[in-house]
Write an enzyme that holds these catalytic residues in place. Structure first.
Site, short mmCIF file in Angstrom:
data_model
loop_
_atom_site.label_atom_id
_atom_site.label_comp_id
_atom_site.label_asym_id
_atom_site.label_seq_id
_atom_site.Cartn_x
_atom_site.Cartn_y
_atom_site.Cartn_z
N GLY A 11 -4.36 2.36 -46.18
CA GLY A 11 -4.62 1.01 -46.72
C GLY A 11 -5.52 1.06 -47.95
NE ARG B 196 -0.57 16.85 -44.38
CZ ARG B 196 -0.94 17.79 -43.51
NH1 ARG B 196 -1.51 18.88 -43.91
NH2 ARG B 196 -0.73 17.62 -42.20
CG HIS C 220 -9.71 6.97 -40.25
ND1 HIS C 220 -8.65 6.12 -40.06
CD2 HIS C 220 -9.22 8.02 -40.94
CE1 HIS C 220 -7.56 6.63 -40.58
NE2 HIS C 220 -7.88 7.80 -41.13
CD GLU D 221 -10.11 3.62 -37.93
OE1 GLU D 221 -10.83 3.43 -38.94
OE2 GLU D 221 -8.99 4.16 -38.00
N GLY E 228 -1.96 5.23 -41.90
CA GLY E 228 -0.53 5.43 -41.68
C GLY E 228 -0.04 6.64 -42.45
CB CYS F 262 -6.94 6.18 -44.13
SG CYS F 262 -6.68 7.93 -44.44
CB THR G 178 -0.92 0.03 1.23
OG1 THR G 178 -0.10 0.09 2.41
CG2 THR G 178 -1.81 -1.18 1.30
N1 GLN Z 1 -0.94 9.48 -45.14
C1 GLN Z 1 -2.19 9.44 -45.82
C2 GLN Z 1 -2.78 10.82 -46.01
O1 GLN Z 1 -2.38 11.75 -45.35
C3 GLN Z 1 -3.16 8.53 -45.10
C4 GLN Z 1 -3.56 9.06 -43.77
C5 GLN Z 1 -4.20 8.04 -42.87
O2 GLN Z 1 -4.06 6.84 -43.08
N2 GLN Z 1 -4.87 8.49 -41.85
O3 GLN Z 1 -3.66 11.00 -46.82
#
Ligand code: GLN
Length: 533
Positions: free
Chosen positions: A385, A464, A509, A511, A356, A383, A190
């Site tokens: 992917g 982006r 996204h 998710e 990513g 995204c 504790t």
């Molecule tokens: N890098 C990519 C972009 O900026 C994908 C972004 C992401 O996967 N959130 O469009």
């Protein structure tokens, strides 16, 4: 109506699951028919989480209104099944910017602007504004960091002041600590809790409730000792021992009487019988328990060394599995080191590539997207992917050998993925991506339409780059189809390959909008396809 505030502080060390405890307490109050929400304070100097590497700080969670937030906001959304606006993630940078801006405008003319009272006032105003604007019965505010950190001091000071100003029947402090034991049968220690409560009291905060993390239920002797040294009653000390799923934490705390105690401390009468709410929540929690029937998913990404960096994707897979009565077993695979071992992916029921950024690991992702296509393995690309699936298709189906995204190869001859036109003059990296919820038109007679059963959906974004429309003709000629678009047809949002078992890429996204008991439709369709393969 005066909103009641519950402030959650953390002691001993980080990573104790303060976010889960905050979410669980909020959930219990919601189940007790309270209008409740959560706020996360992040005492760091980033304006928001957007520029942080997910490996250092966990996933960047994107809200409906385009906030790039701490991943705890995602926990709150999933526990409460309710959207949380970006204003609920407060950082040091936001508070200081607002104070400095006000100073420059001359709002404090004559005054020496100081942490106390100007910064602490800004913090209190921000919290009170949320409570008032949203007309909340109760607001749970989680203060990030560990008591004793220099960074969090102004925030804790502001919370202390609120307790003095609003009184103990309006403001409660819950302190999350740890009682470690050195071996399985060993005594629960504790002392770390004692010291962390002392640290808290040194800055003027007496916790009302202690939630103590431990591997096995907190023993009575440890409870008594903690109560004595922390200046609380034994009933105020709660065991927060390990349970198989984070969604079982509310029940654990409820069984020890935390809801009654909170109502009593707030002198709030009329605790309602909310058994109908409980039944619904119980069935969701039960559905999330692991079963023997498994679906195996390879998740190939860049930030796989920390499970938290894709927490919403992991959770969305769990929700989807629960819906079809299966448990998704996820294997995280580093796209950077994948190269020679691509054939290993054949053993999985499905392949998922999450979001990513940047060059590192991108070739592995392109190979993965191509492998899934050639081997007819269910594929979900999110995204990055989605984008790299189009690149892979450009290279291998359309024979554009050097096809790429200009994010990865700025001088490629075949920029299948390119900057959003409105991004061309953007120089600041923070908060400047295409963010938050946008409407998407789904075309009929497509896999996307079968999944979403609607011509119009709204999904969260964070990117982006996008599909370069000059390549639509080439890609569609070879069998890739674009089944959803946004901004009046300006951008492509979903790609699919109709001849494939299940090949879906989404620019958004999905998710972030999946919830326990309410899986996001593309995840559900993907896991279903994987489980049938
Ligand atoms: N890098 C990519 C972009 O900026 C994908 C972004 C992401 O996967 N959130 O469009």
């Amino acid at each position: 109506m005066q909103t009641k505030f519950i402030f959650i502080t953390g002691g001993v060390m980080s990573g104790l699951g303060k976010g889960v405890i905050s979410s669980s307490i909020a959930k219990l109050l919601q189940l007790s028919n309270q209008k409740v929400s959560c706020v996360k304070i992040d005492p760091y100097l980033n304006y928001d989480a957007g520029t942080m590497n997910p490996i250092a700080h966990g996933e960047v969670f994107v809200t409906e209104d385009g906030g790039e937030c701490d991943m705890d906001i995602g926990n709150y959304e999933r526990f409460l099944n309710q959207n949380i606006p970006k204003s609920h993630n407060i950082t040091t940078a936001q508070i200081y910017s607002s104070v400095i801006e006000a100073e420059r405008k001359g709002e404090y003319l004559g005054a020496c602007v100081q942490i106390i009272p100007h910064v602490t006032d800004a913090i209190k105003n921000r919290i009170r504004k949320i409570a008032k604007d949203e007309n909340l019965d109760m607001l749970v505010v989680e203060c990030g960091g560990t008591v004793g950190d220099i960074e969090s001091l102004p925030f804790l000071e502001a919370l202390r002041q609120m307790r003095v100003e609003d009184g103990p029947q309006t403001v409660l402090f819950v302190h999350v600590t740890l009682a470690p034991s050195l071996d399985v049968v060993g005594e629960q220690k504790t002392k770390p809790t004692q010291h962390s409560v002392q640290e808290l009291r040194r800055i003027g905060i007496q916790p009302d409730i202690l939630t103590v993390r431990c591997t096995t239920p907190l023993q009575d002797v440890a409870k008594k000792k903690i109560a004595l040294f922390s200046n609380v009653s034994v009933n105020d000390v709660f065991s927060c021992h390990d349970v198989p799923s984070i969604f079982m934490v509310p029940q654990t705390l409820y069984d020890q009487g935390i809801v009654d105690l909170i109502f009593k401390k707030f002198a709030k009468v009329g605790l309602v019988n909310a058994s109908a709410n409980w039944d619904k929540w119980d069935s969701v929690v039960k559905s999330l328990q692991p079963v023997d029937n498994k679906v195996s998913i390879a998740m190939v990404g860049k930030y796989v060394t920390l499970a938290d960096s894709y927490v919403s994707v992991n959770q969305a897979l769990v929700h989807a599995g629960a819906k079809i009565g299966k448990t998704v077993s996820i294997e995280w695979i580093d796209s950077e080191t994948l190269n020679g071992n691509i054939e290993n992916l054949a053993k999985f029921d499905g392949i998922l590539v999450p979001g990513g950024f940047g060059v590192r690991g991108s070739e592995g992702i392109i190979k993965t997207a191509n492998f899934a296509r050639e081997k007819n393995i269910p594929y979900l690309g999110i995204c990055f992917g989605f984008q790299l699936a189009a690149v892979a298709f450009g290279r291998h189906a359309c024979n554009f050998d050097d096809a790429n995204s200009t994010e990865i190869a700025p001088t490629t001859k075949h920029p299948i993925i390119d900057l959003l036109p409105e991004q061309k003059n953007v120089s600041n990296m923070g908060g400047s991506l295409r963010l938050g919820a946008n409407q998407i038109n789904v075309k009929e007679n497509s896999l996307a339409h079968k999944i979403y059963k609607s011509n119009l959906i709204t999904k969260r974004h964070r990117h982006r780059y996008e599909i370069n429309k000059e390549y639509l003709g080439d890609l569609t000629k070879k069998g890739m189809s674009f089944s959803a678009e946004s901004d009046g047809g300006k951008r492509m949002e979903i790609l699919e390959i109709p001849s494939h078992k299940f090949y879906l890429g989404v620019q958004f996204h999905p998710e972030f909008s999946s919830r326990p008991g309410f899986p996001e439709a593309s995840f559900e369709a993907f896991v279903r396809a994987a489980s049938n393969s």
